[in-house]
Design an enzyme around this catalytic site. Sequence first.
Site, PDB file in Angstrom:
ATOM      1  N   GLY A  34      -6.077  -8.167   0.488  1.00 17.67           N
ATOM      2  CA  GLY A  34      -7.265  -7.685   0.991  1.00 17.67           C
ATOM      3  C   GLY A  34      -7.534  -6.067   0.967  1.00 17.67           C
ATOM      4  O   GLY A  34      -6.330  -5.520   0.628  1.00 17.67           O
ATOM      5  N   ASP A  89      -1.163  -8.758   8.002  1.00 18.77           N
ATOM      6  CA  ASP A  89      -2.329  -9.336   7.286  1.00 18.77           C
ATOM      7  C   ASP A  89      -3.665  -8.799   7.743  1.00 18.77           C
ATOM      8  O   ASP A  89      -3.801  -8.827   8.928  1.00 18.77           O
ATOM      9  CB  ASP A  89      -2.310 -10.853   6.981  1.00 18.77           C
ATOM     10  CG  ASP A  89      -2.898 -11.150   5.748  1.00 18.77           C
ATOM     11  OD1 ASP A  89      -3.678 -10.451   4.998  1.00 18.77           O
ATOM     12  OD2 ASP A  89      -2.786 -12.307   5.058  1.00 18.77           O
ATOM     13  N   LYS A 102      -9.659 -16.338   7.565  1.00 19.16           N
ATOM     14  CA  LYS A 102      -9.308 -15.857   6.322  1.00 19.16           C
ATOM     15  C   LYS A 102      -9.563 -16.421   4.868  1.00 19.16           C
ATOM     16  O   LYS A 102     -10.086 -17.559   4.852  1.00 19.16           O
ATOM     17  CB  LYS A 102      -7.839 -15.792   6.495  1.00 19.16           C
ATOM     18  CG  LYS A 102      -7.304 -14.529   7.814  1.00 19.16           C
ATOM     19  CD  LYS A 102      -5.729 -14.668   7.657  1.00 19.16           C
ATOM     20  CE  LYS A 102      -4.961 -14.098   6.580  1.00 19.16           C
ATOM     21  NZ  LYS A 102      -5.394 -12.893   5.895  1.00 19.16           N
ATOM     22  N   GLY A 105     -10.862 -13.098   0.470  1.00 16.36           N
ATOM     23  CA  GLY A 105     -10.106 -12.486  -1.015  1.00 16.36           C
ATOM     24  C   GLY A 105      -9.523 -13.766  -1.891  1.00 16.36           C
ATOM     25  O   GLY A 105      -8.816 -13.458  -2.616  1.00 16.36           O
ATOM     26  N   GLU A 111      -1.103 -17.000   1.905  1.00 13.27           N
ATOM     27  CA  GLU A 111      -1.176 -16.127   3.461  1.00 13.27           C
ATOM     28  C   GLU A 111      -0.981 -17.170   4.523  1.00 13.27           C
ATOM     29  O   GLU A 111      -0.053 -16.670   5.297  1.00 13.27           O
ATOM     30  CB  GLU A 111      -2.538 -15.638   3.657  1.00 13.27           C
ATOM     31  CG  GLU A 111      -2.989 -14.376   2.859  1.00 13.27           C
ATOM     32  CD  GLU A 111      -4.344 -13.741   2.805  1.00 13.27           C
ATOM     33  OE1 GLU A 111      -4.749 -12.689   2.420  1.00 13.27           O
ATOM     34  OE2 GLU A 111      -5.188 -14.615   3.436  1.00 13.27           O
TER      35      GLU A 111
HETATM   36  O1  LIG Z   1      -8.077 -13.718   0.998  1.00  7.81           O
HETATM   37  C1  LIG Z   1      -8.085 -12.822   1.643  1.00  7.81           C
HETATM   38  C2  LIG Z   1      -7.619 -12.457   2.919  1.00  7.81           C
HETATM   39  O2  LIG Z   1      -7.631 -13.379   3.871  1.00  7.81           O
HETATM   40  C3  LIG Z   1      -8.021 -11.076   3.668  1.00  7.81           C
HETATM   41  O3  LIG Z   1      -7.194 -10.863   4.525  1.00  7.81           O
HETATM   42  C4  LIG Z   1      -9.277 -11.140   4.220  1.00  7.81           C
HETATM   43  O4  LIG Z   1     -10.184 -11.846   3.429  1.00  7.81           O
HETATM   44  C5  LIG Z   1      -9.750  -9.730   4.861  1.00  7.81           C
HETATM   45  O5  LIG Z   1      -9.755  -9.028   3.638  1.00  7.81           O
HETATM   46  P1  LIG Z   1     -10.381  -7.288   4.006  1.00  7.81           P
HETATM   47  O6  LIG Z   1      -9.293  -6.913   4.699  1.00  7.81           O
HETATM   48  O7  LIG Z   1     -10.510  -7.025   2.466  1.00  7.81           O
HETATM   49  O8  LIG Z   1     -11.628  -7.520   4.670  1.00  7.81           O
END
Ligand SMILES: O=C[C@H](O)[C@H](O)[C@H](O)COP(=O)(O)O
Length: 260
Positions: A34, A89, A102, A105, A111
């Site tokens: 992400g 993460d 989560k 992405g 994950e």
């Molecule tokens: O699949 C993606 C993950 O779980 C990400 O950690 C989550 O979507 C957060 O993404 P971002 O840091 O882009 O907001």
Amino acid sequence: MSGDLSPIDKAKFVAARRAAEFVEDGMRVGLGTGSTAAWLVRCLGERVREEGIRFRGVPTSTRTAELAREVGIEVVSLEEAGWLDLTIDGADEFDGELSLIKGGGGALLQEKIVATASDQMVVIADAAKSVETLGAFPLPVEVIPFGWTASQALLEEALVSMDVLGRQTTLRMNGDQPYHTDEGNYILDLHLSRIGNPRQMALILNQIPGVVENGLFIDICDKVVIGYGDGKVEVRDINAGTVDEDRVDFVEDDNLFRDV
Ligand SMILES: O=C[C@H](O)[C@H](O)[C@H](O)COP(=O)(O)O
């Protein structure tokens, strides 16, 4: 350069930079996916270049693997690493118990496997991800493509007995095609508005045939590093029950910001 970043990106950056300090020489580290995790990977690359620290990184997606290699991190598989000291993460939402949503992405499966194979999981997030009750962000559920409409129907039926506000489910798309995860699966996004009992929901969802994994992370996250646009960071540790405040300086390092 950092001056061009939006306040949200600055918040993500400072959270990532603070959490990058948790990585020590010789560690085996899970690397999330992400936009926030991408900052982490860049900051860790900077530590490898500037300080010469050595650690092995286990990426949670092909995207993260590519970036990690690009910035000079030694990338290994989870099988090679065996067990991890730490995973860092991002998250789409976190609540006061550090339960998470989560998978925004699409990387929730790898994950969750990586985070649960770690001694410690640290979430990095901008302050807007903090919620009283999970569920405003659509909950991703990974399903195998075979018979996905049947899995969707069973999911919708299961939602009737759960403490949620909305019940709409949508197949995640990539243009006019279904979105495919790294494992070749589909994602159903559950628009629930409010999840009254995330623990119960996580258990029920995974019992539905065709469901591979859901995006609720319960009792997995140990610490959250919350970033703010002005450089403030807050580190909440759920086990120690502590909240520490800190500041992170923005840096003008072309290597860090060149791809943003
Ligand atoms: O699949 C993606 C993950 O779980 C990400 O950690 C989550 O979507 C957060 O993404 P971002 O840091 O882009 O907001």
